[in-house]
Design a protein around this motif. Structure first.
Motif, PDB file in Angstrom:
ATOM      1  N   SER A  90       0.824  -1.209   0.000  1.00  0.00           N
ATOM      2  CA  SER A  90       0.000   0.000   0.000  1.00  0.00           C
ATOM      3  C   SER A  90       0.858   1.258   0.000  1.00  0.00           C
ATOM      4  O   SER A  90       2.057   1.224   0.302  1.00  0.00           O
ATOM      5  CB  SER A  90      -0.900   0.015   1.238  1.00  0.00           C
ATOM      6  N   GLY A  92       0.692   3.475   2.196  1.00  0.00           N
ATOM      7  CA  GLY A  92       1.135   3.607   3.571  1.00  0.00           C
ATOM      8  C   GLY A  92       2.426   2.861   3.851  1.00  0.00           C
ATOM      9  O   GLY A  92       3.271   3.333   4.626  1.00  0.00           O
ATOM     10  N   ASP A  93       2.599   1.684   3.215  1.00  0.00           N
ATOM     11  CA  ASP A  93       3.848   0.928   3.372  1.00  0.00           C
ATOM     12  C   ASP A  93       5.038   1.740   2.862  1.00  0.00           C
ATOM     13  O   ASP A  93       6.080   1.823   3.518  1.00  0.00           O
ATOM     14  CB  ASP A  93       3.775  -0.393   2.589  1.00  0.00           C
ATOM     15  N   GLU A  95       5.238   4.991   2.389  1.00  0.00           N
ATOM     16  CA  GLU A  95       5.437   6.189   3.204  1.00  0.00           C
ATOM     17  C   GLU A  95       6.170   5.840   4.493  1.00  0.00           C
ATOM     18  O   GLU A  95       7.087   6.554   4.924  1.00  0.00           O
ATOM     19  CB  GLU A  95       4.094   6.838   3.512  1.00  0.00           C
ATOM     20  N   LEU A  96       5.795   4.728   5.125  1.00  0.00           N
ATOM     21  CA  LEU A  96       6.452   4.297   6.355  1.00  0.00           C
ATOM     22  C   LEU A  96       7.925   3.984   6.096  1.00  0.00           C
ATOM     23  O   LEU A  96       8.792   4.308   6.910  1.00  0.00           O
ATOM     24  CB  LEU A  96       5.744   3.071   6.932  1.00  0.00           C
TER      25      LEU A  96
END
Length: 242
Positions: A90, A92-93, A95-96
């Protein structure tokens, strides 16, 4: 790694070995990817091979096993020049992953200068240039590529052709039209977003093909495969010519 304008070349590392690291460095490769996802590395052997890379003026990247902030932090503290993140799905992955390379307030990396990367307290560890390398190897990542490419702290994208072939149902078929279409899409969009693209090449033809498409970072082989191939070739040549 979008600050690089020159063409760069590297190799995947499965076998922990200071001697192999030195040989590859002396062979003038620009970087080595020390593999903690599929390889036999632990933190001690990582430290040894990172040090040899630096002695040979070769960048030491580490592919971690996943989005584990402690693992990433330890690899960076050992002196890794960048982290290669696998199996991201994702936005989010991704970005993290970028936040794991940065200290607060921009990121989540813990600060400790008394480690190899900080010269045991005598170097400015917070000023060390690090590269965030993300692997595009899931179909979900391909679908969210436009959003992923907006992340300014991603330095370059490595195209995981083998995993993509499995997800597309053409496992190991590198010339499958559906795989070629996806790879070309990733390259085109990444270059348009000013991101450097990297992938594995197997022969001069694939090198020329992807260079013409704008790829400037090439991974040539895997140490274990290259060593076995060399020994097989030597044995066959000896038998054939005797």
């Amino acid at each position: 790694m979008n600050q690089f304008n020159k063409e760069i070349h590297g190799i995947w590392r499965i076998i922990p070995s200071m001697a192999i690291t030195e040989i590859i460095g002396q062979s003038k490769f620009d970087f080595q990817i020390l593999d903690c996802e599929h390889g036999a590395y632990d933190y001690q052997t990582l430290l040894e091979d990172i040090r040899v890379c630096h002695l040979e003026n070769c960048l030491a990247y580490v592919r971690v096993s996943g989005l584990n902030s402690v693992e990433v932090q330890r690899c960076l503290d050992l002196g890794a020049d960048g982290i290669v993140f696998p199996q991201l799905s994702s936005f989010g992955d991704f970005e993290l992953a970028t936040k794991m390379l940065k200290y607060a307030p921009s990121g989540i990396r813990g600060f400790n200068p008394f480690v190899p990367a900080g010269g045991y307290g005598f170097d400015n560890i917070h000023r060390k240039e690090l590269h965030c390398i993300v692997i595009i190897e899931t179909l979900n990542a391909v679908e969210q590529l436009d959003q992923i490419l907006t992340l300014k702290d991603i330095d370059f994208l490595y195209i995981g052709i083998y995993d993509l072939s499995a997800q597309l149902g053409c496992i190991g078929e590198m010339d499958a039209p559906i795989l070629v279409e996806v790879v070309d899409k990733i390259i085109e969009k990444s270059i348009k977003a000013s991101k450097q693209v990297s992938l594995m090449i197997n022969n001069p033809d694939s090198y020329r093909k992807y260079k013409e498409k704008g790829v400037t970072s090439f991974v040539h082989t895997i140490d274990s495969h290259q060593i076995k191939k060399a020994f097989i070739l030597e044995l066959n040549n000896t038998i054939t010519n005797s």
